[in-house]
Every structure is written in C-alpha cells, then in structure tokens.
Design an enzyme around this catalytic site. Structure first.
Site, PDB file in Angstrom:
ATOM      1  N   PRO A 131     -40.237   5.301 -47.752  1.00 31.06           N
ATOM      2  CG  PRO A 131     -40.545   5.261 -45.490  1.00 31.06           C
ATOM      3  CD  PRO A 131     -40.125   6.154 -46.583  1.00 31.06           C
ATOM      4  CD  GLU A 132     -42.958   3.289 -53.251  1.00 27.03           C
ATOM      5  OE1 GLU A 132     -44.000   2.939 -53.829  1.00 27.03           O
ATOM      6  OE2 GLU A 132     -41.834   3.209 -53.765  1.00 27.03           O
ATOM      7  CG  HIS A 184     -28.809  12.142 -39.337  1.00 24.66           C
ATOM      8  ND1 HIS A 184     -28.339  13.428 -39.503  1.00 24.66           N
ATOM      9  CD2 HIS A 184     -27.922  11.327 -39.938  1.00 24.66           C
ATOM     10  CE1 HIS A 184     -27.218  13.391 -40.214  1.00 24.66           C
ATOM     11  NE2 HIS A 184     -26.943  12.120 -40.482  1.00 24.66           N
ATOM     12  NE  ARG A 242     -32.196  12.722 -49.473  1.00 28.97           N
ATOM     13  CZ  ARG A 242     -32.566  12.327 -50.678  1.00 28.97           C
ATOM     14  NH1 ARG A 242     -32.702  11.045 -50.931  1.00 28.97           N
ATOM     15  NH2 ARG A 242     -32.794  13.195 -51.613  1.00 28.97           N
TER      16      ARG A 242
END
Length: 265
Positions: A2-3, A93, A112
DNA sequence: ATACCGACCTGTCAGC
DNA sequence: TGCTGACAGGTCGGTA
C-alpha cells in the site's frame, strides 16, 4: 503494497470505526519479524488504551492512544489491518489481534512479513515531507540536488514519504518526464509540473479508494478502483491512452518502471 | 556522501 | 499435473 492513497483509505476507515473504542486485550503470533517493539511493550502499551484518532503519516498508520502513546503500523508489501468480528475465521498469516471493548477486533495480517508494528511515546513524524502538503518551491528544493534518477528519488522516503512504485510511475507520466532523468537535471518547470501531477494523482486515487493491483483491500475488506485509471503502471505493451505508442517496462533503481516513450521525455 | 544491490518473506503465475 | 523460476505495491544494510 500500500502506498499513500491506500494507507489513507485504510486509516480513514479505521478512524471511522474504532475512534473512541478501547483495546481490551492483545494476542500476538509467534513470528518475530513484524514486531519492531518488544512484544511485552506492545501488550503493555495497547491493553487498556483508548484509540483517540487514527491517521496516516507517509505510508504509516498511526493510532493516537490516550496517555500520550502511539501505535505505529507499516503494512509493507502485503500487510492488511482489518476490522473483524470475533466469530469470523482467522486468516492465515495473522500476526496480531486487538480485541476492542465494542466487541470487534483489529487484525493485522501479513503473508510476506515485510510489515512492521511498533509502539512509542514521542510523536511520530515520519522520515520525510508530506507529498500532499509540500509547496511547489519546497518540492523543487527537495529534488534539485539529487543525482539519482527522478523515479528513484520519488521513492526515497527520506525526501517525500508516501509515494511508492505505482504513483511514482503515474505522476511521471502525467508530468511527461522520463523516469531515468537525473533529478538535478530537471528544469524548474518540469519539477513544478511533477509537483502538480503528483498531488492531483494522489487525490484522485484517494477519491477512488486506492489501487487494488493484486490483493489490496481497505479496513472493511473493500477493494479500490484506481487501478482502472492507471495510464502506465501494469500496462506494458499496451497502447498509451494519450498517443497510442506501446508502454515500455524497464528497471530503474531496482524497481519495475512503466512509461510512454513518446509522451515522456 | 551517495547510490546501487541483495536480502528479507510468501504467494502466484508463466513456461516447460 | 507438477516443478522451477521470475516477479510482486517496501525498506534496510552492506558495499562500491
């Protein structure tokens, strides 16, 4: 992942849903990578704290808590911060769950494990300047000394924080600047154009709820729509929306970079 | 001082 | 069908 526009969308959604709520208890998973603070410090700071405000700084989500402390979350590439009901199934996760007095839960999920969580007492400022607040003059001063490619400089969070790969490529397209140009070699006019283009694009993306390229969803699990407005990102070998030339993909500063060879000089 | 480059992780997808 | 390798929205630390 996400930016700025995605993090802004998530932070606004979290603010709407959890401002005023209190964290009752915290569960932390077994993987250490996402934790920047010690687990016991995270638990001690969060448990019993009331969330006064949730906002974005750069690409960070900042939870302002009562008693003057803050919970800072960076989502990395694949992180999500979701509002969930206790009955809903726990995603793979999941690294942290904060149970709230209202009965809902905040869940941090990150396959990740590039995301980071920390708690702190002093006010978090972020590493650089805010892209949506910086003036055109300050923007030009920020870049006019950098020897790096302008694309790489836009991604440097110590200069501007919040711009990532998608919005760097899209703003360079709108400003008609080649990503490999050295930042210091850009004219004042070009830097001014880039400043305008970047702010426009970020605002349009926020209005569209961000870009969902593979798996981004906001705090309520809703995807964004700005990916349908991308002019270059992810469009290699497709015709430019403006001139019809085929969009190229190259590597700049180690990142996949998309541009139109005719429109961008 | 600055700027590349690999490392950190898992999942997905293309190609064989 | 199944394996292998490349690639992914980010950042950091080492090296040149």
């Amino acid at each position: 992942m996400p930016e700025l526009p995605e993090v802004e969308t998530i932070a606004n959604g979290l603010h709407r849903h959890v401002a005023g709520d209190r964290i009752e208890s915290v569960w932390i998973g077994s993987k250490p990578e996402p934790l920047k603070s010690r687990p016991r410090d995270i638990v001690k700071t969060l448990e019993g704290a009331k969330v006064e405000r949730v906002r974005r700084v750069g690409k960070h989500i900042v939870f302002d808590l009562d008693r003057g402390s803050q919970w800072i979350v960076h989502l990395g590439m694949t992180g999500r911060m979701l509002i969930a009901s206790p009955e809903s199934e726990q995603a793979r996760h999941t690294h942290l769950i904060a149970r709230l007095t209202s009965g809902r839960e905040l869940r941090f999920v990150d396959p990740r494990r590039f995301g980071r969580l920390e708690v702190r007492r002093e006010s978090f400022q972020g590493p650089g300047s805010e892209p949506l607040k910086i003036s055109s003059g300050d923007f030009q001063r920020l870049f006019h000394k950098s020897k790096a490619a302008i694309k790489a400089a836009l991604l440097n969070q110590k200069l501007l924080h919040g711009v990532g790969n998608i919005y760097a490529d899209e703003s360079l397209f709108r400003a008609a600047i080649r990503p490999r140009r050295r930042a210091y070699a850009l004219t004042r006019t070009e830097l001014s154009r880039l400043h305008t283009a970047l702010q426009e694009i970020l605002k349009e993306a926020i209005a569209a709820g961000g870009s969902s390229v593979s798996d981004y969803v906001d705090a309520e699990g809703v995807a964004g729509l700005f990916q349908f407005q991308h002019c270059v990102y992810g469009r290699q070998d497709e015709p430019c929306r403006r001139c019809g030339s085929l969009i190229k993909k190259i590597v700049v500063g180690g990142r996949g970079t998309h541009y139109c060879p005719r429109c961008q000089r």
